[in-house]
Motif scaffolding. Structure first.
Motif, PDB file in Angstrom:
ATOM      1  N   ILE A 188      19.231  67.923  -9.982  1.00  0.00           N
ATOM      2  CA  ILE A 188      19.605  68.970 -11.278  1.00  0.00           C
ATOM      3  C   ILE A 188      20.429  69.922 -10.746  1.00  0.00           C
ATOM      4  O   ILE A 188      20.496  70.368  -9.832  1.00  0.00           O
ATOM      5  CB  ILE A 188      18.259  69.395 -11.934  1.00  0.00           C
ATOM      6  CG1 ILE A 188      18.665  70.199 -13.172  1.00  0.00           C
ATOM      7  CG2 ILE A 188      17.540  70.265 -11.117  1.00  0.00           C
ATOM      8  CD1 ILE A 188      17.399  70.341 -13.989  1.00  0.00           C
ATOM      9  N   SER A 243      24.228  72.466 -11.992  1.00  0.00           N
ATOM     10  CA  SER A 243      25.082  72.819 -13.277  1.00  0.00           C
ATOM     11  C   SER A 243      25.872  71.936 -13.887  1.00  0.00           C
ATOM     12  O   SER A 243      26.086  70.872 -13.161  1.00  0.00           O
ATOM     13  CB  SER A 243      25.976  73.871 -12.933  1.00  0.00           C
ATOM     14  OG  SER A 243      26.704  73.438 -11.960  1.00  0.00           O
ATOM     15  N   PHE A 257      20.651  65.290 -13.929  1.00  0.00           N
ATOM     16  CA  PHE A 257      20.130  65.677 -15.172  1.00  0.00           C
ATOM     17  C   PHE A 257      20.906  65.270 -16.282  1.00  0.00           C
ATOM     18  O   PHE A 257      21.007  64.941 -17.242  1.00  0.00           O
ATOM     19  CB  PHE A 257      19.392  66.622 -15.036  1.00  0.00           C
ATOM     20  CG  PHE A 257      18.879  67.279 -16.194  1.00  0.00           C
ATOM     21  CD1 PHE A 257      17.609  66.613 -16.755  1.00  0.00           C
ATOM     22  CD2 PHE A 257      19.284  68.373 -17.123  1.00  0.00           C
ATOM     23  CE1 PHE A 257      16.916  67.039 -18.133  1.00  0.00           C
ATOM     24  CE2 PHE A 257      18.874  68.691 -18.226  1.00  0.00           C
ATOM     25  CZ  PHE A 257      17.678  67.810 -18.718  1.00  0.00           C
ATOM     26  N   LYS A 259      20.026  68.260 -23.892  1.00  0.00           N
ATOM     27  CA  LYS A 259      19.948  68.497 -22.421  1.00  0.00           C
ATOM     28  C   LYS A 259      20.814  69.702 -21.890  1.00  0.00           C
ATOM     29  O   LYS A 259      20.199  70.323 -20.914  1.00  0.00           O
ATOM     30  CB  LYS A 259      20.449  67.191 -21.760  1.00  0.00           C
ATOM     31  CG  LYS A 259      19.420  66.077 -21.709  1.00  0.00           C
ATOM     32  CD  LYS A 259      19.788  65.199 -20.551  1.00  0.00           C
ATOM     33  CE  LYS A 259      19.003  63.927 -20.343  1.00  0.00           C
ATOM     34  NZ  LYS A 259      18.735  62.904 -21.773  1.00  0.00           N
ATOM     35  N   LEU A 290      19.106  72.770 -19.798  1.00  0.00           N
ATOM     36  CA  LEU A 290      19.746  73.135 -18.533  1.00  0.00           C
ATOM     37  C   LEU A 290      20.179  74.339 -18.394  1.00  0.00           C
ATOM     38  O   LEU A 290      19.940  75.274 -17.400  1.00  0.00           O
ATOM     39  CB  LEU A 290      21.069  71.934 -18.212  1.00  0.00           C
ATOM     40  CG  LEU A 290      21.913  72.331 -16.753  1.00  0.00           C
ATOM     41  CD1 LEU A 290      20.797  72.199 -15.888  1.00  0.00           C
ATOM     42  CD2 LEU A 290      22.910  71.401 -16.648  1.00  0.00           C
ATOM     43  N   ASN A 308      10.489  75.544 -16.263  1.00  0.00           N
ATOM     44  CA  ASN A 308      11.368  74.774 -15.110  1.00  0.00           C
ATOM     45  C   ASN A 308      10.704  73.933 -14.537  1.00  0.00           C
ATOM     46  O   ASN A 308      11.267  72.791 -14.421  1.00  0.00           O
ATOM     47  CB  ASN A 308      11.883  75.861 -14.465  1.00  0.00           C
ATOM     48  CG  ASN A 308      13.271  76.757 -14.800  1.00  0.00           C
ATOM     49  OD1 ASN A 308      13.181  76.711 -15.994  1.00  0.00           O
ATOM     50  ND2 ASN A 308      13.764  77.321 -13.907  1.00  0.00           N
ATOM     51  N   TYR A 332      17.139  70.191  -6.327  1.00  0.00           N
ATOM     52  CA  TYR A 332      18.110  70.907  -6.981  1.00  0.00           C
ATOM     53  C   TYR A 332      19.268  71.353  -6.316  1.00  0.00           C
ATOM     54  O   TYR A 332      19.027  71.991  -5.011  1.00  0.00           O
ATOM     55  CB  TYR A 332      17.121  72.181  -7.505  1.00  0.00           C
ATOM     56  CG  TYR A 332      17.692  73.432  -7.996  1.00  0.00           C
ATOM     57  CD1 TYR A 332      18.601  73.247  -8.988  1.00  0.00           C
ATOM     58  CD2 TYR A 332      17.340  74.673  -7.306  1.00  0.00           C
ATOM     59  CE1 TYR A 332      19.316  74.401  -9.365  1.00  0.00           C
ATOM     60  CE2 TYR A 332      18.014  75.724  -7.757  1.00  0.00           C
ATOM     61  CZ  TYR A 332      18.800  75.855  -8.640  1.00  0.00           C
ATOM     62  OH  TYR A 332      19.715  77.065  -9.103  1.00  0.00           O
TER      63      TYR A 332
END
Length: 541
Positions: A447, A449, A465, A478, A482, A494, A506
């Motif tokens: 996951i 940006s 993601f 999504k 996000l 989260n 992450y």
């Protein structure tokens, strides 16, 4: 002596010479971008929007890693590798066989695709214009033709603007020069589509089934590269049959020949329909790229359909002899393109057909400039043919100056876009991506940006993601999730999001950290496993 394409030495020299000039011109900005990369950054090898070219490289990387059918790594929903794309497959195999990077292999595909496009149009121009000088002029204008979009960039440049968020042209993909230079991923498909049209015309002239079979085989390949031209060709052949039938001139052998054209393309057409209409993951590609303004679509169809009906009437009145005339097919080709332009919000064809659209426009323009000799019947000049040598010279000069200026200015302004856009990537990002490739499982889920996620699929081929606005399932929902996740307002939300989608890692970059609404406190379910100046990678516990 002629080669397999039927080109003599003079014709082959023309095609190869212009191809070398075109590749040299379009290669200068890429070489410049590689050399002028700011300290600590590298050129991505592409001037396209970052999410688009990363999406292409995602499939190319899968091919280079040994796959023949591809998965969509921009969304976390599990699915089988069901997507086939011949261009991405071949580029990936070239990269694997030679050891070059996938970015370099992409440019090999761009260079070879431009040659295919030039050859295809030259054969078509030769079919319409028997004079070699005319063929040479037509090919030159076709290859270097460009649009007016660069004017806005030059104006902003002169004003000292620091941002350049406009494309090279509103319809940049329509122009062959711009596509070979800027959006080369569909050049092969358009080259094959024009070649398929060429053999269809040859079949109309000779009435030999072999020409129609070859036309269908080439369009079959078109569909494996890109389905848009395939649908266009099938619609074109269908409309041509209707015209012949309406005049009671469609014989059984002719109908069988037209069926030969569509046998092979129908196979790949069915595959694309199943994939993009019914597949649980890939159907979202078309769904999220669909109609937003139905009123404009209705207006476009209202304008386009009467036009093509009028076109049919013109063809009917001009049909004085039972001999097929090439200009009638040309008019139908142009008319169908006009309709698709106005209905592209449904069919999404306006920018996908690209150089295919300019071929009939340039051929019609050539018919106006020259005393046209019909390819399939006796010589017949167009009513608007310009007989004055002086007038022709003036027009030639104007077109030459316009083509040269638009192409040259496009080369200069694209570098401004590169600097202001996403054409450069920090070296630290590549270091982090390389670490991921060595130290995480192949099916690892990340996951990050929207921006970082897109690059992760390019450089690591991991599952993200959210990575692309069209290929991520339920993108808007999504994206909302996000953004809520990255704000770190609700650690409970989260954690649930990470667990519900079985996220493994992450990715956090320094730009993302600056945009957080409040500082994120260290959490027990995040374990730092990598850090450099630009990126921190956490494993989800």
């Amino acid at each position: 002596m002629k080669n397999i394409l039927g080109l003599n030495r003079k014709e082959l020299s023309l095609v190869l010479g212009l191809w070398v000039i075109l590749i040299t011109l379009t290669g200068i900005p890429y070489l410049k971008a590689y050399k002028q990369a700011p300290p600590g950054q590298v050129f991505t090898g592409n001037f396209n929007p970052f999410n688009d070219f990363n999406n292409h490289y995602m499939f190319i990387r899968q091919s280079a890693e040994g796959r023949w059918l591809f998965k969509n790594r921009n969304t976390p929903e599990p699915h089988n590798p069901d997507y086939f794309h011949l261009e991405f497959l071949l580029i990936g195999k070239i990269a694997a066989a030679t050891g070059m990077s996938i970015e370099a292999a992409f440019h090999v595909g761009r260079i070879l695709g431009s040659l295919a496009l030039i050859i295809a149009f030259f054969l078509l121009a030769r079919l319409y214009f028997p004079d070699f000088k005319i063929q040479a002029w037509m090919l030159f204008f076709y290859c270097l033709g460009n649009g007016f979009g660069w004017l806005s960039l030059v104006i902003n440049w002169l004003r000292g603007a620091k941002t350049f968020n406009l494309p090279l042209d509103i319809t940049s993909e329509i122009h062959p020069f711009n596509q070979i230079f800027f959006t080369s991923h569909s050049t092969w498909a358009n080259a094959l589509n024009i070649m398929g049209m060429y053999w269809f015309l040859k079949g109309l002239k000779s009435n030999k089934p072999g020409a129609f079979w070859l036309s269908g085989a080439i369009i079959f390949l078109t569909g494996l590269f890109r389905p848009y031209g395939l649908v266009f060709f099938c619609a074109f052949v269908g409309l041509w049959c209707l015209i012949r039938l309406s005049k009671k001139q469609l014989s059984k052998p002719e109908f069988v020949n037209y069926c030969y054209c569509l046998c092979l393309p129908t196979i790949v057409l069915i595959y694309n329909v199943i994939l993009f209409k019914f597949h649980p993951v890939f159907r979202w590609w078309g769904l999220q790229n669909g109609v937003k303004t139905p009123n404009l679509t209705i207006l476009g169809l209202a304008l386009g359909l009467p036009f093509i009906m009028a076109l049919f009437e013109i063809v009917r009145r001009d049909y004085s002899k039972p001999i097929i005339r090439s200009h009638q097919v040309l008019y139908l080709w142009l008319g169908l393109i006009f309709v698709l332009l106005y209905s592209h919000r449904i069919l999404k064809f306006a920018f996908q057909l690209s150089p295919l659209m300019t071929a009939p426009i340039y051929l019609l323009a050539g018919g106006v400039l020259f005393k046209r000799e019909d390819a399939f019947s006796s010589p017949k000049p167009l009513a608007l043919s310009i007989q004055s040598a002086k007038a022709k010279l003036v027009i030639f000069g104007l077109i030459l100056v316009f083509s040269s200026l638009t192409s040259v200015f496009s080369l200069f302004t694209i570098n401004k876009i590169a600097v202001a856009g996403n054409a450069y990537l920090e070296s630290d990002w590549l270091e982090a991506s390389s670490w991921i490739n060595r130290n995480t499982p192949k099916e690892a889920r990340f996951i990050a940006s929207f921006y970082s996620g897109s690059y992760l699929t390019h450089y690591t081929n991991k599952i993200v993601f959210l990575g692309h606005n069209h290929t991520t399932i339920d993108f808007k929902n999504k994206l909302r999730q996000l953004n809520q996740f990255l704000s770190w307002k609700d650690p409970v939300f989260n954690y649930r999001l990470l667990k519900s989608w079985r996220i493994d890692y992450y990715w956090e970059d320094r730009y993302l950290a600056k945009r957080m609404l409040k500082p994120r406190k260290d959490l027990s379910y995040l374990k730092e496993i990598f850090r450099n100046q630009a990126v921190i990678i956490y494993r989800i516990l």
